[in-house]
Write a protein that holds these residues in place. Structure first.
Motif: not given
Ligand SMILES: Cc1ncc(COP(=O)(O)O)c(C=O)c1O
Length: 341
Positions: A76-82, A150-165
């Protein structure tokens, strides 16, 4: 290049989860006045700056694969480092908004004097923008953001680390290459070369298209930074993507053409040649480039034409990957260039 190979490639791409986001196909426009001015080959401009969401650009094609992967994981939340003035950050936030996802941007760079360009748009789009001074701090902040979600009950997706990036970009530009060839073929045009601003991700897909189709067009990448060994990176991403698609074709770094001759002082700093290219496209075609990526790539195309690399019967394609918000962060330098012309 047989229709069979096209269809087989399309079928393999279609097996990868994808969410439609970009306005596709983007226009392929012949730049006749610019070509006349330069006195070289026919020039076609692939308008991937017109992909739609949040002012468009190449990343919307990539995000179709990246965000499909995120959604499949229930994020539910996209996290990305750019980077601070990232086009990718803007397009990611816009695309995530269109899917009802939140975005946390951890951007590397010094706090700017004015909120302009992409950074301004990130705020308008409602991203949770956090600034990191360097790569180490960025890494720590990305991990902290994921813990927070995660602590707030959400589901993060760490876009920067994902092979699909990286693979998302390659899949997108493998597909875009088919799209471009299909746009040109009915006009009887077989391009000698494609030019694009490239750090190796989109170019990986174009290099893979060339290998898989057994085609003889050149893909001429022009990097905007010296951060990567682009040929090695391009080949590695292309080959990972080939494996993912179950293709036999492979790309070697020696097959990859990418030059850093147009970077200038550093990433993000305009150059005289890039500014000249920007003004040529603007004044002969009404097409706006940017001083950080596409202007420098167009400077390479223009230098090659002036060096006589192509004849009048040849055709080349300039892939416009977007990035125009950077115009507004460099307004004074560009105005000075415009007044000097
Ligand atoms: C406008 C523009 N062109 C080209 C690129 C490079 O694309 P890639 O990372 O797929 O090599 C970028 C990357 O940020 C970009 O913003």
């Amino acid at each position: 290049m047989t229709p069979d190979r096209f269809a087989a490639l399309r079928k393999r791409i279609a097996a990868i989860p994808r969410i439609p986001l970009a306005l596709r196909p983007t226009p392929m426009v012949e730049a006749k006045r610019l070509a006349r001015q330069l006195g070289g080959p026919r020039i076609f401009v692939k308008r991937d700056d017109l992909t739609g969401i949040a002012l468009g650009g190449n990343k919307l094609r990539n995000l179709e694969f990246r965000l499909a992967h995120a959604v499949a994981q229930g994020a539910d939340t996209i996290i990305v480092g750019l980077d601070l003035q990232s086009n990718s950050a803007r397009q990611t936030t816009g695309a995530a908004n269109s899917l009802g996802l939140r975005t946390v941007l951890v951007l590397e760079g010094a706090p700017p004097a004015a909120l302009q360009g992409n950074l301004l748009l990130d705020h308008l789009l409602g991203a949770d923008v956090r600034l990191a001074r360097d790569a180490a701090e960025q890494r720590a902040m990305l991990d902290a953001a994921a813990d927070e979600v995660r602590a707030a009950g959400g589901r993060p997706y760490m876009m920067s680390d994902d092979p699909m990036f990286e693979m998302g970009s390659a899949l997108a530009y493998l597909d875009a290459t088919l799209e471009m060839l299909e746009q040109l073929a009915p006009q009887g045009v077989a391009p000698r070369a494609f030019y694009l601003s490239s750090g190796g991700k989109g170019q990986a897909g174009m290099a893979l298209a060339r290998a898989a189709l057994g085609a003889d067009f050149a893909v001429r990448g022009v990097t905007a930074s010296r951060r990567h060994d682009v040929p090695t990176r391009t080949a590695a991403i292309a080959n990972r993507t080939a494996e993912k698609l179950g293709l036999d074709a492979r790309v070697s770094p020696d097959d990859v053409i990418n030059t850093d001759a147009f970077v200038g002082l550093d990433y993000g700093i305009p150059t005289e040649a890039g500014n000249e290219a920007l003004l040529l496209f603007a004044r002969h075609e009404g097409v706006l480039l940017d001083p950080v990526y596409t202007g420098k790539a167009a400077a390479c195309l223009i230098a090659d034409i002036r060096a006589g690399l192509f004849g009048a019967e040849d055709a080349v394609v300039f892939v416009h990957t977007g990035g125009m918000p950077a115009i507004f962060t460099w307004s004074e330098a560009l105005l000075a260039a415009a007044r000097g012309q």
